[in-house]
Design a protein around this motif. Sequence first.
Motif, mmCIF file in Angstrom:
data_model
loop_
_atom_site.group_PDB
_atom_site.id
_atom_site.type_symbol
_atom_site.label_atom_id
_atom_site.label_comp_id
_atom_site.label_asym_id
_atom_site.label_seq_id
_atom_site.Cartn_x
_atom_site.Cartn_y
_atom_site.Cartn_z
ATOM 1 N N ASN A 1 -3.680 -14.561 1.246
ATOM 2 C CA ASN A 1 -3.704 -13.392 2.124
ATOM 3 C C ASN A 1 -2.694 -12.317 1.725
ATOM 4 O O ASN A 1 -2.900 -11.139 2.003
ATOM 5 N N TYR A 2 -1.614 -12.722 1.072
ATOM 6 C CA TYR A 2 -0.640 -11.733 0.616
ATOM 7 C C TYR A 2 -1.250 -10.834 -0.463
ATOM 8 O O TYR A 2 -1.070 -9.614 -0.447
ATOM 9 N N SER A 3 -1.970 -11.434 -1.399
ATOM 10 C CA SER A 3 -2.628 -10.653 -2.449
ATOM 11 C C SER A 3 -3.750 -9.799 -1.882
ATOM 12 O O SER A 3 -3.947 -8.652 -2.292
ATOM 13 N N ILE A 4 -4.491 -10.371 -0.945
ATOM 14 C CA ILE A 4 -5.570 -9.613 -0.291
ATOM 15 C C ILE A 4 -4.989 -8.395 0.417
ATOM 16 O O ILE A 4 -5.504 -7.280 0.287
ATOM 17 N N ALA A 5 -3.908 -8.599 1.159
ATOM 18 C CA ALA A 5 -3.281 -7.490 1.895
ATOM 19 C C ALA A 5 -2.778 -6.407 0.939
ATOM 20 O O ALA A 5 -2.951 -5.211 1.203
ATOM 21 N N ALA A 6 -2.176 -6.811 -0.161
ATOM 22 C CA ALA A 6 -1.677 -5.822 -1.136
ATOM 23 C C ALA A 6 -2.832 -5.004 -1.700
ATOM 24 O O ALA A 6 -2.734 -3.776 -1.815
ATOM 25 N N ALA A 7 -3.922 -5.666 -2.046
ATOM 26 C CA ALA A 7 -5.088 -4.952 -2.581
ATOM 27 C C ALA A 7 -5.667 -4.007 -1.537
ATOM 28 O O ALA A 7 -5.955 -2.837 -1.835
ATOM 29 N N PRO B 1 2.686 -13.767 -3.756
ATOM 30 C CA PRO B 1 2.984 -13.264 -2.410
ATOM 31 C C PRO B 1 3.912 -12.053 -2.383
ATOM 32 O O PRO B 1 4.000 -11.382 -1.359
ATOM 33 N N PHE B 2 4.577 -11.765 -3.485
ATOM 34 C CA PHE B 2 5.504 -10.636 -3.508
ATOM 35 C C PHE B 2 4.904 -9.379 -4.128
ATOM 36 O O PHE B 2 5.590 -8.379 -4.309
ATOM 37 N N LEU B 3 3.614 -9.430 -4.415
ATOM 38 C CA LEU B 3 2.904 -8.268 -4.931
ATOM 39 C C LEU B 3 2.807 -7.212 -3.831
ATOM 40 O O LEU B 3 2.446 -7.517 -2.698
ATOM 41 N N LEU B 4 3.143 -5.982 -4.185
ATOM 42 C CA LEU B 4 3.092 -4.874 -3.233
ATOM 43 C C LEU B 4 2.007 -3.878 -3.627
ATOM 44 O O LEU B 4 1.665 -3.768 -4.809
#
Length: 145
Positions: free
Chosen positions: A43-49, A118-121
């Motif tokens: 979900n962290y990567s999805i949110a960043a995208a 998870p730290f991808l912005l």
Amino acid sequence: MNEFRSKKAFKLKKYWAVIPARGGSKSIYKKNIVLLNSVPLINYSIAAAKDSGLFERIICSTDDNEIADTAIDAGIEIDWRPKYLATDQSPVIDTVREFLLRQNEHPSILALIQPTSPFLLPVHISKLIKKMENTKECNSGQTIT
């Protein structure tokens, strides 16, 4: 004026993001949906995208029902990965190539976004797209954090 100062400039071309998330893992079982701070890792990567606002399509390539459900709940598309592309030895490029071969249209740029970042912005994604746009030989990109 630099054409990359606004997200509007990015929208002149078609961008897709693929998040490869197979179910098998030798190290951590279903690591892509393991909870980190009560949130599935993918979900962290999805949110960043999504928060980058750049992608016409965000697609999770998976072979796993639980991962698919998590991605669908997060509001992105699912592409069911063939079993022969869901092994430890399957190169991710083969998965992306197989996905693209089945599409009726293709993006100007395809970004590969790792589900275990998870730290991808969103700014990292924007910088990737900018770099890709400024490098004529480049036609795909991958985020790594």
